[in-house]
Design a protein around this motif. Structure first.
Motif, PDB file in Angstrom:
ATOM      1  N   LYS A 122      27.476  -0.852  -9.365  1.00 21.12           N
ATOM      2  CA  LYS A 122      27.073  -0.187  -8.107  1.00 21.12           C
ATOM      3  C   LYS A 122      27.739  -0.840  -6.901  1.00 21.12           C
ATOM      4  O   LYS A 122      28.117  -0.149  -5.948  1.00 21.12           O
ATOM      5  N   LYS A 123      27.893  -2.138  -6.950  1.00 24.84           N
ATOM      6  CA  LYS A 123      28.541  -2.880  -5.867  1.00 24.84           C
ATOM      7  C   LYS A 123      29.997  -2.427  -5.705  1.00 24.84           C
ATOM      8  O   LYS A 123      30.495  -2.268  -4.592  1.00 24.84           O
ATOM      9  N   GLN A 124      30.665  -2.168  -6.844  1.00 26.41           N
ATOM     10  CA  GLN A 124      32.068  -1.760  -6.791  1.00 26.41           C
ATOM     11  C   GLN A 124      32.235  -0.270  -6.480  1.00 26.41           C
ATOM     12  O   GLN A 124      33.151   0.110  -5.763  1.00 26.41           O
ATOM     13  N   PHE A 125      31.328   0.587  -7.020  1.00 26.44           N
ATOM     14  CA  PHE A 125      31.537   2.034  -6.906  1.00 26.44           C
ATOM     15  C   PHE A 125      30.518   2.749  -6.017  1.00 26.44           C
ATOM     16  O   PHE A 125      30.536   3.977  -5.920  1.00 26.44           O
ATOM     17  N   GLY A 126      29.617   1.987  -5.406  1.00 19.87           N
ATOM     18  CA  GLY A 126      28.659   2.598  -4.498  1.00 19.87           C
ATOM     19  C   GLY A 126      27.287   2.772  -5.127  1.00 19.87           C
ATOM     20  O   GLY A 126      27.156   2.872  -6.345  1.00 19.87           O
ATOM     21  N   LYS A 127      26.264   2.843  -4.285  1.00 21.37           N
ATOM     22  CA  LYS A 127      24.880   2.852  -4.782  1.00 21.37           C
ATOM     23  C   LYS A 127      24.547   4.093  -5.608  1.00 21.37           C
ATOM     24  O   LYS A 127      23.604   4.090  -6.381  1.00 21.37           O
ATOM     25  N   ASN A 128      25.319   5.164  -5.469  1.00 19.66           N
ATOM     26  CA  ASN A 128      25.073   6.379  -6.247  1.00 19.66           C
ATOM     27  C   ASN A 128      25.917   6.454  -7.522  1.00 19.66           C
ATOM     28  O   ASN A 128      25.960   7.496  -8.186  1.00 19.66           O
ATOM     29  N   ALA A 129      26.594   5.350  -7.866  1.00  9.89           N
ATOM     30  CA  ALA A 129      27.436   5.319  -9.075  1.00  9.89           C
ATOM     31  C   ALA A 129      26.590   5.572 -10.314  1.00  9.89           C
ATOM     32  O   ALA A 129      25.420   5.167 -10.390  1.00  9.89           O
TER      33      ALA A 129
END
Length: 379
Positions: A272-279
């Motif tokens: 999630k840190k790398q691809f965003g909270k909605n990953a």
């Protein structure tokens, strides 16, 4: 300006662990490179930019004996699994022929000794999944004849004659758990052939049923301690006590998810840190891990100390004579930090020395215990 005394001590220590490692027979009891690379047409005689295993890296890692797992996904290979197993052995044999100066197939402990004497890597076959004998003792005998030194009774699905850990851990009729009469006949035949019974992936009831039937020490090729990481693939304390009584061996698995109970939660957080909270974190751990940057992968990996903790715990439960190594390389997406391919095996020796294990005990863990039960099964 000369080296400081501290630098000299570090240099001596570094050379020492490398020499200790080089002086041992190193056996990795489980590696999935056949399916991951060889069967896909990749030449592991050359250094690969993918996967965890090739011959140059095996040599760098000081691996003397490599068990190559013959594997098929039970769900995909409901029919034709025996032919699929043979096709994988064909691919392994072709690779060995191409790289005959470096590696040779061992069908016995005598073969292993002869191969090591001439400075080659000894390739051993382990069949991972009883589905590949298709219920036939004749097929079992044929695979043994081709060099299979162990059969992992199940993978992650039940076979008609034995139940697996993945299914037993769910709601399953207790009467359907364990070995059937045909399953017991298969175990007796394996004992007769001198073929190790491997209980990694095996259900608890199957585990105890095998111990009641087998007259030889059993192998758990790539599993860890349930007490430290409560996953169905790891052995509970009672199983470890039964394993010790049987004289068997457990090979520690390098998979972060079987070493560290926080691995999956940490991986999702890093994803999630790398691809965003909605990953999408509903996808497999393998899929998420492969999308991460190199730095993020390292952060997700279990600390090396977790592997050492499992070894310490297992030694405390079953004793130094019953621990081996079954890395599961190329069958896992994440290994302990710094131990990400077969070239890194010397770092495990270094870490064990730092933990206070002596050379003789490390030699048992790194190879001698596996060779012992291989020989005891042949007798």
């Amino acid at each position: 300006m000369g080296l400081s005394m501290l630098s000299l001590n570090r240099l001596a220590y570094s050379q020492d662990y490398k020499q200790v490692h080089a002086d041992m027979i190193v056996v990795d009891g489980h590696n999935d490179v056949i399916y991951a690379s060889i069967f896909q047409g990749k030449d592991i005689g050359q250094r690969l930019n993918s996967g965890a295993t090739d011959i140059p890296r095996l040599k760098e890692g000081g691996v003397d004996v490599q068990v190559f797992a013959v594997w098929s996904d039970d769900a995909k290979w409901k029919a034709g699994a025996f032919a699929h197993a043979n096709a994988q052995i064909d691919a392994l044999e072709k690779m060995i022929t191409t790289n005959a100066a470096e590696i040779a197939l061992a069908k016995s402990t005598a073969d292993i000794e002869a191969i090591l004497k001439i400075g080659k890597i000894a390739a051993v076959i382990g069949v991972e999944g009883g589905n590949m004998i298709e219920g036939s003792i004749d097929n079992l005998v044929q695979l043994h004849g081709r060099g299979a030194k162990y059969l992992t009774l199940t993978w992650n699905y039940n076979v008609p004659w034995a139940s697996c850990a993945a299914m037993e851990s769910k709601k399953m009729d207790s009467k359907a758990k364990g070995l059937t009469d045909h399953g017991k006949a298969i175990i007796r035949k394996m004992n007769q052939l001198g073929m190790l019974v491997d209980l990694s992936h095996g259900g608890e009831q199957t585990f105890y049923d095998v111990l009641a039937v087998s007259n030889k020490p059993i192998l758990v090729s790539h599993s860890n301690a349930h007490r430290l990481c409560p996953h169905f693939r790891n052995l509970k304390d009672e199983q470890l006590e039964a394993l010790k009584k049987n004289g068997g061996v457990i090979g520690v698995n390098f998979y972060s998810g079987f070493l560290d109970p926080d691995y999956e939660k940490r991986l999702k957080k890093i994803y999630k840190k790398q691809f965003g909270k909605n990953a999408d974190t509903t996808q497999s751990t393998w899929s998420m891990y492969e999308q991460l940057s190199k730095e993020a992968k390292y952060e997700a990996d279990a600390p090396l100390s977790k592997l050492l903790d499992h070894i310490d715990y297992l030694v405390g439960k079953v004793g130094i004579d019953h621990i081996a190594v079954g890395s599961d390389f190329d069958g896992i997406e994440s290994a302990p930090q710094g131990l990400n391919d077969v070239s890194k095996f010397p770092l495990l020796t270094k870490a064990l020395l730092k933990r206070g294990y002596n050379k003789a005990d490390i030699a048992k863990i790194m190879g001698l215990n596996f060779l012992r039960i291989l020989k005891e099964n042949e007798e």
